[in-house]
Scaffold this motif. Structure first.
Motif, PDB file in Angstrom:
ATOM      1  N   ARG A  80       0.851  -1.190   0.000  1.00 30.49           N
ATOM      2  CA  ARG A  80       0.000   0.000   0.000  1.00 30.49           C
ATOM      3  C   ARG A  80       0.887   1.241   0.000  1.00 30.49           C
ATOM      4  NH1 ARG A  80      -5.270   1.141   0.891  1.00 30.49           N
ATOM      5  NH2 ARG A  80      -5.784   3.241   1.604  1.00 30.49           N
ATOM      6  N   ALA A  81       0.729   2.097  -1.013  1.00 27.21           N
ATOM      7  CA  ALA A  81       1.579   3.272  -1.173  1.00 27.21           C
ATOM      8  C   ALA A  81       0.837   4.536  -0.769  1.00 27.21           C
ATOM      9  CB  ALA A  81       2.023   3.394  -2.631  1.00 27.21           C
ATOM     10  N   THR A  82       1.600   5.537  -0.307  1.00 21.94           N
ATOM     11  CA  THR A  82       1.006   6.847  -0.047  1.00 21.94           C
ATOM     12  C   THR A  82       0.648   7.507  -1.377  1.00 21.94           C
ATOM     13  OG1 THR A  82       3.217   7.851   0.015  1.00 21.94           O
ATOM     14  CG2 THR A  82       2.260   7.167   2.115  1.00 21.94           C
ATOM     15  N   ALA A  83      -0.264   8.480  -1.312  1.00 21.14           N
ATOM     16  CA  ALA A  83      -0.798   9.068  -2.542  1.00 21.14           C
ATOM     17  C   ALA A  83       0.260   9.803  -3.352  1.00 21.14           C
ATOM     18  CB  ALA A  83      -1.944  10.016  -2.197  1.00 21.14           C
ATOM     19  N   ASN A  84       1.337  10.235  -2.687  1.00 19.07           N
ATOM     20  CA  ASN A  84       2.379  10.993  -3.389  1.00 19.07           C
ATOM     21  C   ASN A  84       3.549  10.118  -3.811  1.00 19.07           C
ATOM     22  OD1 ASN A  84       3.386  10.448  -0.836  1.00 19.07           O
ATOM     23  ND2 ASN A  84       4.501  12.379  -0.663  1.00 19.07           N
ATOM     24  N   ALA A  85       3.380   8.813  -3.741  1.00 17.13           N
ATOM     25  CA  ALA A  85       4.523   7.915  -3.919  1.00 17.13           C
ATOM     26  C   ALA A  85       4.972   7.811  -5.376  1.00 17.13           C
ATOM     27  CB  ALA A  85       4.190   6.530  -3.386  1.00 17.13           C
ATOM     28  N   ARG A  86       6.287   7.712  -5.534  1.00 19.33           N
ATOM     29  CA  ARG A  86       6.902   7.277  -6.782  1.00 19.33           C
ATOM     30  C   ARG A  86       7.758   6.070  -6.429  1.00 19.33           C
ATOM     31  NH1 ARG A  86       8.561  12.538  -7.414  1.00 19.33           N
ATOM     32  NH2 ARG A  86      10.729  11.877  -7.385  1.00 19.33           N
ATOM     33  N   LEU A  87       7.465   4.961  -7.079  1.00 18.39           N
ATOM     34  CA  LEU A  87       8.111   3.699  -6.735  1.00 18.39           C
ATOM     35  C   LEU A  87       8.824   3.116  -7.943  1.00 18.39           C
ATOM     36  CD1 LEU A  87       5.086   2.031  -4.862  1.00 18.39           C
ATOM     37  CD2 LEU A  87       6.838   3.538  -3.878  1.00 18.39           C
ATOM     38  N   CYS A  88       9.759   2.235  -7.661  1.00 17.45           N
ATOM     39  CA  CYS A  88      10.374   1.435  -8.712  1.00 17.45           C
ATOM     40  C   CYS A  88      10.442   0.004  -8.202  1.00 17.45           C
ATOM     41  CB  CYS A  88      11.767   1.956  -9.045  1.00 17.45           C
ATOM     42  SG  CYS A  88      12.424   1.284 -10.590  1.00 17.45           S
ATOM     43  N   TYR A  89       9.991  -0.928  -9.019  1.00 15.99           N
ATOM     44  CA  TYR A  89       9.986  -2.343  -8.655  1.00 15.99           C
ATOM     45  C   TYR A  89      11.117  -3.043  -9.404  1.00 15.99           C
ATOM     46  CZ  TYR A  89       5.247  -1.875  -6.709  1.00 15.99           C
ATOM     47  OH  TYR A  89       4.145  -1.523  -5.959  1.00 15.99           O
ATOM     48  N   LEU A  90      11.932  -3.767  -8.665  1.00 11.96           N
ATOM     49  CA  LEU A  90      12.985  -4.586  -9.252  1.00 11.96           C
ATOM     50  C   LEU A  90      12.653  -6.047  -8.971  1.00 11.96           C
ATOM     51  CD1 LEU A  90      15.900  -4.748 -10.547  1.00 11.96           C
ATOM     52  CD2 LEU A  90      16.732  -4.884  -8.173  1.00 11.96           C
ATOM     53  N   GLY A  95      24.472  -9.191 -23.358  1.00 10.81           N
ATOM     54  CA  GLY A  95      24.770  -7.833 -23.774  1.00 10.81           C
ATOM     55  C   GLY A  95      25.041  -6.898 -22.596  1.00 10.81           C
ATOM     56  N   HIS A  96      25.123  -5.598 -22.932  1.00  9.50           N
ATOM     57  CA  HIS A  96      25.460  -4.589 -21.938  1.00  9.50           C
ATOM     58  C   HIS A  96      24.432  -4.541 -20.810  1.00  9.50           C
ATOM     59  CE1 HIS A  96      26.425  -0.748 -20.109  1.00  9.50           C
ATOM     60  NE2 HIS A  96      25.196  -0.355 -20.340  1.00  9.50           N
ATOM     61  N   VAL A  97      23.145  -4.614 -21.141  1.00 12.15           N
ATOM     62  CA  VAL A  97      22.105  -4.486 -20.116  1.00 12.15           C
ATOM     63  C   VAL A  97      22.164  -5.651 -19.136  1.00 12.15           C
ATOM     64  CG1 VAL A  97      19.625  -4.384 -19.681  1.00 12.15           C
ATOM     65  CG2 VAL A  97      20.600  -3.138 -21.624  1.00 12.15           C
ATOM     66  N   GLU A  98      22.384  -6.867 -19.638  1.00 12.24           N
ATOM     67  CA  GLU A  98      22.483  -8.000 -18.723  1.00 12.24           C
ATOM     68  C   GLU A  98      23.703  -7.869 -17.825  1.00 12.24           C
ATOM     69  OE1 GLU A  98      22.762 -12.872 -18.482  1.00 12.24           O
ATOM     70  OE2 GLU A  98      22.088 -11.923 -20.337  1.00 12.24           O
ATOM     71  N   ARG A  99      24.821  -7.375 -18.357  1.00  8.60           N
ATOM     72  CA  ARG A  99      26.009  -7.180 -17.527  1.00  8.60           C
ATOM     73  C   ARG A  99      25.732  -6.137 -16.442  1.00  8.60           C
ATOM     74  NH1 ARG A  99      28.483  -7.612 -22.638  1.00  8.60           N
ATOM     75  NH2 ARG A  99      28.793  -5.338 -22.781  1.00  8.60           N
ATOM     76  N   LEU A 100      25.018  -5.070 -16.818  1.00  7.43           N
ATOM     77  CA  LEU A 100      24.651  -4.051 -15.830  1.00  7.43           C
ATOM     78  C   LEU A 100      23.747  -4.645 -14.754  1.00  7.43           C
ATOM     79  CD1 LEU A 100      23.710  -0.391 -16.272  1.00  7.43           C
ATOM     80  CD2 LEU A 100      22.030  -1.884 -15.198  1.00  7.43           C
ATOM     81  N   MET A 114      21.095   2.696 -11.086  1.00  8.19           N
ATOM     82  CA  MET A 114      21.170   1.485 -11.904  1.00  8.19           C
ATOM     83  C   MET A 114      19.785   0.840 -12.048  1.00  8.19           C
ATOM     84  SD  MET A 114      24.744  -0.080 -10.405  1.00  8.19           S
ATOM     85  CE  MET A 114      24.960  -1.409 -11.578  1.00  8.19           C
ATOM     86  N   ILE A 115      19.001   0.851 -10.963  1.00 12.93           N
ATOM     87  CA  ILE A 115      17.641   0.309 -11.032  1.00 12.93           C
ATOM     88  C   ILE A 115      16.786   1.151 -11.972  1.00 12.93           C
ATOM     89  CG2 ILE A 115      15.538  -0.135  -9.712  1.00 12.93           C
ATOM     90  CD1 ILE A 115      17.335  -0.765  -7.298  1.00 12.93           C
ATOM     91  N   LEU A 116      16.907   2.472 -11.868  1.00 14.36           N
ATOM     92  CA  LEU A 116      16.128   3.353 -12.735  1.00 14.36           C
ATOM     93  C   LEU A 116      16.506   3.161 -14.199  1.00 14.36           C
ATOM     94  CD1 LEU A 116      16.131   6.649 -10.609  1.00 14.36           C
ATOM     95  CD2 LEU A 116      14.211   5.101 -11.019  1.00 14.36           C
ATOM     96  N   HIS A 117      17.788   2.968 -14.465  1.00 16.07           N
ATOM     97  CA  HIS A 117      18.215   2.716 -15.844  1.00 16.07           C
ATOM     98  C   HIS A 117      17.617   1.411 -16.357  1.00 16.07           C
ATOM     99  CE1 HIS A 117      20.792   2.810 -19.397  1.00 16.07           C
ATOM    100  NE2 HIS A 117      21.060   1.525 -19.160  1.00 16.07           N
ATOM    101  N   LEU A 118      17.617   0.385 -15.520  1.00 14.61           N
ATOM    102  CA  LEU A 118      17.050  -0.902 -15.932  1.00 14.61           C
ATOM    103  C   LEU A 118      15.559  -0.771 -16.219  1.00 14.61           C
ATOM    104  CD1 LEU A 118      18.012  -3.839 -16.328  1.00 14.61           C
ATOM    105  CD2 LEU A 118      17.265  -4.306 -13.991  1.00 14.61           C
ATOM    106  N   ALA A 119      14.877   0.125 -15.492  1.00 10.21           N
ATOM    107  CA  ALA A 119      13.444   0.329 -15.724  1.00 10.21           C
ATOM    108  C   ALA A 119      13.159   0.990 -17.061  1.00 10.21           C
ATOM    109  CB  ALA A 119      12.849   1.163 -14.590  1.00 10.21           C
ATOM    110  N   ASP A 120      14.164   1.601 -17.670  1.00 10.25           N
ATOM    111  CA  ASP A 120      13.979   2.321 -18.927  1.00 10.25           C
ATOM    112  C   ASP A 120      14.284   1.483 -20.161  1.00 10.25           C
ATOM    113  OD1 ASP A 120      13.200   4.627 -17.609  1.00 10.25           O
ATOM    114  OD2 ASP A 120      15.222   5.487 -17.564  1.00 10.25           O
ATOM    115  N   VAL A 121      14.697   0.231 -19.966  1.00 11.00           N
ATOM    116  CA  VAL A 121      15.040  -0.604 -21.115  1.00 11.00           C
ATOM    117  C   VAL A 121      14.020  -1.723 -21.248  1.00 11.00           C
ATOM    118  CG1 VAL A 121      17.488  -0.075 -20.824  1.00 11.00           C
ATOM    119  CG2 VAL A 121      16.543  -2.150 -19.785  1.00 11.00           C
TER     120      VAL A 121
END
Length: 271
Positions: free
Chosen positions: A80-90, A130-135, A115-122
């Motif tokens: 359960r998140a607060t109304a102002n939350a910004r989350l990232c799930y790994l 490849g590069h992403v798996e190594r990261l 690094m987590i945020l970058h992974l969320a963008d691919v």
């Protein structure tokens, strides 16, 4: 296999066998709650802004800004998140790295967060080798080094303990004594005292204080003032509340969240 579905967020975490995949979630204008579910992959819930409360493994876990709660795979949980939350799930493939087999709240460094945020963008089906798996693999190696924080409240399956936890969560300002709670729960005072100690590992006073700490972190992260939180928890003065908070976390509420806001500013691309 369970599919997670929220407004603006749709992910089947078990649809890929990549070592790790990530996705963002922004909660706007309402609390977002994901009911009890599980998935094969382990999950790190990272709070970039606001906070999220997780119920898992007979405990309540709080995730303040710039922290994450690690939930091993196949473990039922709800969020359960607060109304102002910004989350990232790994989501992490089982057996890839030696992450704990139990839940834990981790303090996340700026490097690991980025690094987590970058992974969320691919794309989640990134090429093997490849590069992403190594990261992703470097990210997981770094994740196991993150320090733990004791931001959880033990709650057992015992119906009396769950009833007590539900009542105090609904009204954390209730300052009833353990004798008064024993009467409400149709137990003797000594019986309730022993039950709380056996089921949670804490005395009633310590257990209620830990609940207050988690509620305070959640409300402060959601934008409430120190004065308002102090009053909502039934403290006689703001000073008494600040003393409790500082004793538990080593910093006043203002300093505790200021440090997280500084880290949050460098994560502005998660807006």
């Amino acid at each position: 296999m369970t599919r997670i579905s929220l407004p603006g967020f749709d992910l089947d975490p078990d649809a890929t066998d990549r070592p790790a995949v990530a996705s963002r979630l922004q909660v706007a204008d309402h609390d977002a709650e994901i009911p009890v579910h599980d998935h094969r992959k382990g999950q790190l819930i990272l709070a970039l802004h606001g906070a999220v409360t997780c119920e898992v493994a007979n405990a309540l876990w709080i995730v303040p800004p710039q922290c994450g709660v690690w939930i091993p795979g196949s473990m039922p949980h709800s969020n359960r998140a607060t109304a102002n939350a910004r989350l990232c799930y790994l989501f992490v493939e089982p057996g890839v790295v030696g992450l704990p087999l139990h839940c834990v709240t981790l303090s996340i460094s700026p490097m690991v967060r980025e690094m987590i945020l970058h992974l969320a963008d691919v794309p989640q089906d990134y090429p093997r080798g490849g590069h992403v798996e190594r990261l992703a693999r470097v990210l997981l190696d770094e994740l196991v080094q993150m320090p733990a924080e004791r931001l959880y409240l033990p709650v057992s399956d015992h119906p009396k303990i769950r009833a007590l936890a539900a009542a105090l969560s609904a009204n954390p300002a209730d300052r009833s004594t353990i004798s008064e709670w024993a009467k409400r729960l149709a137990l003797g005072e000594r019986t309730l005292t022993r039950l709380i100690d056996r089921e949670t590992g804490l005395s009633f006073g310590r257990w209620r204080q830990q609940l207050h700490l988690l509620v305070a972190i959640r409300e402060l992260a959601g934008g409430a003032s120190v004065q308002r939180v102090s009053e909502s928890l039934g403290y006689e003065s703001v000073t008494a509340f600040i003393t409790m908070f500082k004793k538990a976390l080593g910093q006043s509420p203002t300093r505790y969240f200021a440090a997280r806001l500084r880290n949050q500013d460098s994560a502005a691309r998660g807006d």
